[in-house]
Design an enzyme around this catalytic site. Structure first.
Site, PDB file in Angstrom:
ATOM      1  N   LYS A 188      26.401  64.680  48.066  1.00 32.98           N
ATOM      2  CA  LYS A 188      25.456  64.123  47.071  1.00 32.98           C
ATOM      3  C   LYS A 188      26.299  63.440  45.996  1.00 32.98           C
ATOM      4  O   LYS A 188      26.854  64.084  45.108  1.00 32.98           O
ATOM      5  CB  LYS A 188      24.634  65.270  46.471  1.00 32.98           C
ATOM      6  CG  LYS A 188      23.248  64.890  45.980  1.00 32.98           C
ATOM      7  CD  LYS A 188      23.208  63.887  44.870  1.00 32.98           C
ATOM      8  CE  LYS A 188      23.482  64.516  43.519  1.00 32.98           C
ATOM      9  NZ  LYS A 188      23.570  63.494  42.437  1.00 32.98           N
ATOM     10  N   GLY A 241      32.175  68.303  38.374  1.00 29.97           N
ATOM     11  CA  GLY A 241      31.281  67.746  37.361  1.00 29.97           C
ATOM     12  C   GLY A 241      31.421  68.546  36.085  1.00 29.97           C
ATOM     13  O   GLY A 241      32.444  69.205  35.863  1.00 29.97           O
ATOM     14  N   SER A 242      30.395  68.523  35.269  1.00 30.48           N
ATOM     15  CA  SER A 242      30.475  69.173  33.963  1.00 30.48           C
ATOM     16  C   SER A 242      30.419  70.697  34.095  1.00 30.48           C
ATOM     17  O   SER A 242      29.871  71.232  35.069  1.00 30.48           O
ATOM     18  CB  SER A 242      29.319  68.696  33.084  1.00 30.48           C
ATOM     19  OG  SER A 242      28.097  69.058  33.698  1.00 30.48           O
ATOM     20  N   THR A 243      30.937  71.360  33.099  1.00 22.09           N
ATOM     21  CA  THR A 243      30.887  72.825  33.070  1.00 22.09           C
ATOM     22  C   THR A 243      29.436  73.312  33.026  1.00 22.09           C
ATOM     23  O   THR A 243      29.081  74.300  33.682  1.00 22.09           O
ATOM     24  CB  THR A 243      31.691  73.320  31.844  1.00 22.09           C
ATOM     25  OG1 THR A 243      33.065  72.993  32.096  1.00 22.09           O
ATOM     26  CG2 THR A 243      31.546  74.805  31.621  1.00 22.09           C
ATOM     27  N   GLY A 246      28.141  73.057  36.403  1.00 28.83           N
ATOM     28  CA  GLY A 246      28.906  74.015  37.217  1.00 28.83           C
ATOM     29  C   GLY A 246      28.308  75.411  37.112  1.00 28.83           C
ATOM     30  O   GLY A 246      28.212  76.142  38.109  1.00 28.83           O
ATOM     31  N   GLU A 398      34.100  68.316  25.016  1.00 25.96           N
ATOM     32  CA  GLU A 398      34.582  67.225  25.861  1.00 25.96           C
ATOM     33  C   GLU A 398      33.788  65.955  25.551  1.00 25.96           C
ATOM     34  O   GLU A 398      32.564  65.944  25.673  1.00 25.96           O
ATOM     35  CB  GLU A 398      34.387  67.598  27.339  1.00 25.96           C
ATOM     36  CG  GLU A 398      34.961  66.566  28.276  1.00 25.96           C
ATOM     37  CD  GLU A 398      34.734  66.897  29.751  1.00 25.96           C
ATOM     38  OE1 GLU A 398      33.624  67.347  30.093  1.00 25.96           O
ATOM     39  OE2 GLU A 398      35.658  66.684  30.547  1.00 25.96           O
TER      40      GLU A 398
HETATM   41  P1  NAD Z   1      27.479  66.179  35.816  1.00 27.19           P
HETATM   42  O1  NAD Z   1      27.790  67.622  35.814  1.00 27.19           O
HETATM   43  O2  NAD Z   1      26.407  65.678  34.945  1.00 27.19           O
HETATM   44  O3  NAD Z   1      27.118  65.688  37.290  1.00 27.19           O
HETATM   45  C1  NAD Z   1      27.962  65.969  38.394  1.00 27.19           C
HETATM   46  C2  NAD Z   1      27.119  65.966  39.646  1.00 27.19           C
HETATM   47  O4  NAD Z   1      26.181  67.026  39.581  1.00 27.19           O
HETATM   48  C3  NAD Z   1      26.305  64.689  39.859  1.00 27.19           C
HETATM   49  O5  NAD Z   1      26.289  64.361  41.228  1.00 27.19           O
HETATM   50  C4  NAD Z   1      24.925  65.101  39.386  1.00 27.19           C
HETATM   51  O6  NAD Z   1      23.874  64.359  39.981  1.00 27.19           O
HETATM   52  C5  NAD Z   1      24.882  66.539  39.840  1.00 27.19           C
HETATM   53  N1  NAD Z   1      23.904  67.363  39.112  1.00 27.19           N
HETATM   54  C6  NAD Z   1      23.491  67.231  37.834  1.00 27.19           C
HETATM   55  N2  NAD Z   1      22.571  68.179  37.550  1.00 27.19           N
HETATM   56  C7  NAD Z   1      22.417  68.923  38.662  1.00 27.19           C
HETATM   57  C8  NAD Z   1      21.611  70.049  39.005  1.00 27.19           C
HETATM   58  N3  NAD Z   1      20.765  70.590  38.136  1.00 27.19           N
HETATM   59  N4  NAD Z   1      21.722  70.553  40.250  1.00 27.19           N
HETATM   60  C9  NAD Z   1      22.581  70.014  41.149  1.00 27.19           C
HETATM   61  N5  NAD Z   1      23.334  68.946  40.896  1.00 27.19           N
HETATM   62  C10 NAD Z   1      23.268  68.405  39.661  1.00 27.19           C
HETATM   63  O7  NAD Z   1      28.878  65.445  35.512  1.00 27.19           O
HETATM   64  P2  NAD Z   1      29.166  63.891  35.394  1.00 27.19           P
HETATM   65  O8  NAD Z   1      28.599  63.402  34.114  1.00 27.19           O
HETATM   66  O9  NAD Z   1      28.787  63.201  36.656  1.00 27.19           O
HETATM   67  O10 NAD Z   1      30.764  63.902  35.343  1.00 27.19           O
HETATM   68  C11 NAD Z   1      31.469  64.167  34.207  1.00 27.19           C
HETATM   69  C12 NAD Z   1      31.960  65.598  34.197  1.00 27.19           C
HETATM   70  O11 NAD Z   1      32.709  65.872  35.375  1.00 27.19           O
HETATM   71  C13 NAD Z   1      32.928  65.864  33.052  1.00 27.19           C
HETATM   72  O12 NAD Z   1      32.618  67.101  32.475  1.00 27.19           O
HETATM   73  C14 NAD Z   1      34.278  65.910  33.745  1.00 27.19           C
HETATM   74  O13 NAD Z   1      35.263  66.636  33.059  1.00 27.19           O
HETATM   75  C15 NAD Z   1      33.931  66.526  35.045  1.00 27.19           C
HETATM   76  N6  NAD Z   1      34.970  66.243  36.044  1.00 27.19           N
HETATM   77  C16 NAD Z   1      35.801  67.276  36.425  1.00 27.19           C
HETATM   78  C17 NAD Z   1      36.834  67.027  37.351  1.00 27.19           C
HETATM   79  C18 NAD Z   1      37.776  68.114  37.790  1.00 27.19           C
HETATM   80  O14 NAD Z   1      38.443  67.935  38.810  1.00 27.19           O
HETATM   81  N7  NAD Z   1      37.864  69.233  37.092  1.00 27.19           N
HETATM   82  C19 NAD Z   1      36.990  65.736  37.879  1.00 27.19           C
HETATM   83  C20 NAD Z   1      36.124  64.739  37.459  1.00 27.19           C
HETATM   84  C21 NAD Z   1      35.107  65.003  36.544  1.00 27.19           C
END
Ligand code: NAD
Length: 500
Positions: A188, A241-243, A246, A398
């Site tokens: 996804k 993705g975001s904490t 997560g 962040e």
């Molecule tokens: P996000 O957490 O908003 O989204 C990440 C993914 O999760 C997307 O595909 C989104 O559609 C999905 N998502 C969102 N809500 C969801 C839910 N309720 N259920 C299931 N899936 C859901 O993050 P973002 O804005 O896309 O990315 C930025 C974040 O990612 C930052 O916090 C960044 O630090 C982090 N990041 C971490 C790493 C790492 O390796 N540690 C690498 C890249 C980005």
């Protein structure tokens, strides 16, 4: 190629927006699509299938069927290796197309998409392919009439949920080791960046990956990501993705089938700069470490923690490197090193943090403005907030944009306390000529990676991931293979010879 060449190429590029399920592109079950605009200029690129629970069900069923009949996991390892190597080769053949798609989709500069994102993703498939016919399992010591095999077996169906900042690279980090082990996947992509993932699916099929093994369902987090993470027939979620999101993954796993979860989450990486540091080297590492990819990097070095005696000189040098080497400009211009933020929401979020920092008492030492607004895209200058203290939200939260905070300290101990004063622990850097201090700090800073007198050096051979709320589980390196596998013990007793 010039900007005009890239623009001409973009105008004729055919862009796929449909989901990819069971080896074929298809519309969402609902028939719904959402418009994907380019952050470069705000123009529409393509309408993308808006996946939902029904599409996730179809994709998981396809992945499960592929896993159950063994069409991928039971292939000769040399054959699986050949398919993954072929995929790497096809990605290299299509480097320019993938790089252009990535730049149009997320606004990063074309030079980086070409030199980093597209080739690094291809290299990742090659790296893991090489393990296919070289990894061996274990045999435990037993009595002579018994054999205990410890076999690595694939988990089954893996759901991969990824963000928008490095779509190709992060997707490759998940797909390559998971496929190597023999799993099937449902990917996804982020709603902001589905285009290269959808193209990759067709390249994987062309490389010989059997239908159903890799499925891509674009869509929004709540509508498509959540049903994937809650799905009772998914064995693992590999999330970046975001904490905040997560944490939801852990909840969804608990509320459904206790699926495994691997989390790569946010970061707020510190640069500790001691008084004896080589300030030119530090300034270069710091400027590139925050402004590369517009600061939209999970491990971006966003907090400078510097001995007060060198603070002013360091800031001056960071600004000099930024102005000389990291020009902001149109992402399709090859000279640009710093492009557009992902979308208007994110632009407003970054600008609001710049305003918040000043309201909290920090001084705007550089940048801070939205620029190139008439392009229709989303551009914010490289920014420095000076005089930031540990209690401020801009120190703790962040921002995920081109905003560097600078905090003065008087000692190594104070620097260490400030570096560790974060819910995150993804990465850090230490700048000093004193190797004793370098060893002490790199040992004591809580982070998955600590660079000493360098920043952002890495290879596929080194694991990447976080401590604390930056997550757990590692991408890259042989360690990533283990997270997509289960260990099975097969203990066999056999009869001795009749004469014995
Ligand atoms: P996000 O957490 O908003 O989204 C990440 C993914 O999760 C997307 O595909 C989104 O559609 C999905 N998502 C969102 N809500 C969801 C839910 N309720 N259920 C299931 N899936 C859901 O993050 P973002 O804005 O896309 O990315 C930025 C974040 O990612 C930052 O916090 C960044 O630090 C982090 N990041 C971490 C790493 C790492 O390796 N540690 C690498 C890249 C980005």
């Amino acid at each position: 190629m010039t900007k005009i060449d890239w623009q001409e190429r973009a105008a004729t590029l055919s862009i796929e927006g449909r989901a990819f399920i069971n080896g074929a592109y298809c519309e969402a079950a609902s028939g719904k699509r959402f418009a994907k605009h380019s952050p470069i200029d705000g123009r529409p690129l393509v309408d993308v299938a808006e996946g939902g629970a029904e599409d996730i069900d179809r994709a998981v069923a396809a992945a499960r069927a592929a896993f159950a009949d063994g069409r991928w996991r039971n292939q000769d390892p040399a054959q699986r290796k050949a398919v993954l190597l072929k995929l790497a080769a096809l990605m290299r053949e299509h480097t320019e197309e993938l790089a252009l798609l990535e730049t149009l989709d997320v606004g990063k500069v074309i030079g980086n998409s070409l030199a980093v994102d597209a080739p690094f993703a291809a290299n990742c498939f090659q790296y893991y392919a090489e393990f296919a016919d070289k990894s061996v399992d274990e045999i435990a010591p037993t009595r002579p009439d018994e054999v205990a095999l410890i076999r690595r077996t694939p988990l089954g169906v893996v759901g991969a949920i990824v963000p928008w900042n490095y779509p190709l690279i992060i997707t490759a980090w998940k797909l390559a080791p998971a496929l190597l082990v023999g799993n099937s996947l449902v990917l996804k992509p982020a709603e902001q960046s589905p285009l290269t993932a959808l193209r990759l699916a067709a390249l994987a099929k062309e490389a010989g990956l059997p239908d159903g093994v890799l499925n891509v369902v674009p869509g929004f987090g709540e509508a498509a990501g959540k049903p994937l993470a809650l799905h009772p027939d998914v064995d693992m979620i590999s999330f970046t993705g975001s904490t905040e999101v997560g944490k939801l993954m852990l909840r969804y796993a608990g509320e459904s089938n206790l699926k495994r979860v691997s989390l790569e989450c946010g970061g707020k990486s510190p640069h500790v700069v001691l008084a004896d540091a080589d300030l030119d080297a530090a300034a270069s590492g710091i400027a590139w470490g925050i402004y590369y990819n517009q600061g939209e990097t999970c491990h971006a070095g966003s907090r400078v923690i510097v001995h007060d005696s060198v603070r002013a000189a360091l800031i001056e040098k960071i600004i000099a490197v930024t102005e000389a080497q990291i020009p902001l400009g149109p992402p399709l211009e090859t000279a640009s090193q710093f492009g557009a933020l992902i979308d208007e929401n994110h632009l407003n979020r970054v600008l609001s943090y710049i305003a918040l920092g000043q309201a909290e008492g920090a001084k705007l030492a550089y940048g801070g403005q939205r620029v190139m607004q008439d392009s229709g895209g989303y551009y914010v200058q490289a920014t420095i907030l000076d005089g930031v203290t540990r209690g401020m939200r801009v120190f703790q939260e962040e921002i995920f944009g081109p905003v560097l905070t600078v905090t003065s300290v008087q000692s190594e101990e104070e620097a260490l306390a400030a570096a560790n004063d974060s819910i995150y622990g993804l990465a850090a850097a230490v700048w000093t000529k004193d190797m004793d201090a370098a060893h002490r700090l790199s040992r004591d800073i809580h982070a998955g990676t600590v660079w000493v007198n360098s920043f952002d050096r890495s290879s596929l051979a080194t694991p990447f991931g976080g401590f604390k709320q930056s997550g757990f589980g590692r991408d890259r390196s042989p360690h990533a293979i283990d997270k997509y596998a289960d260990l099975k013990t097969i203990w066999t007793a056999y009869r001795g010879r009749a004469s014995a």
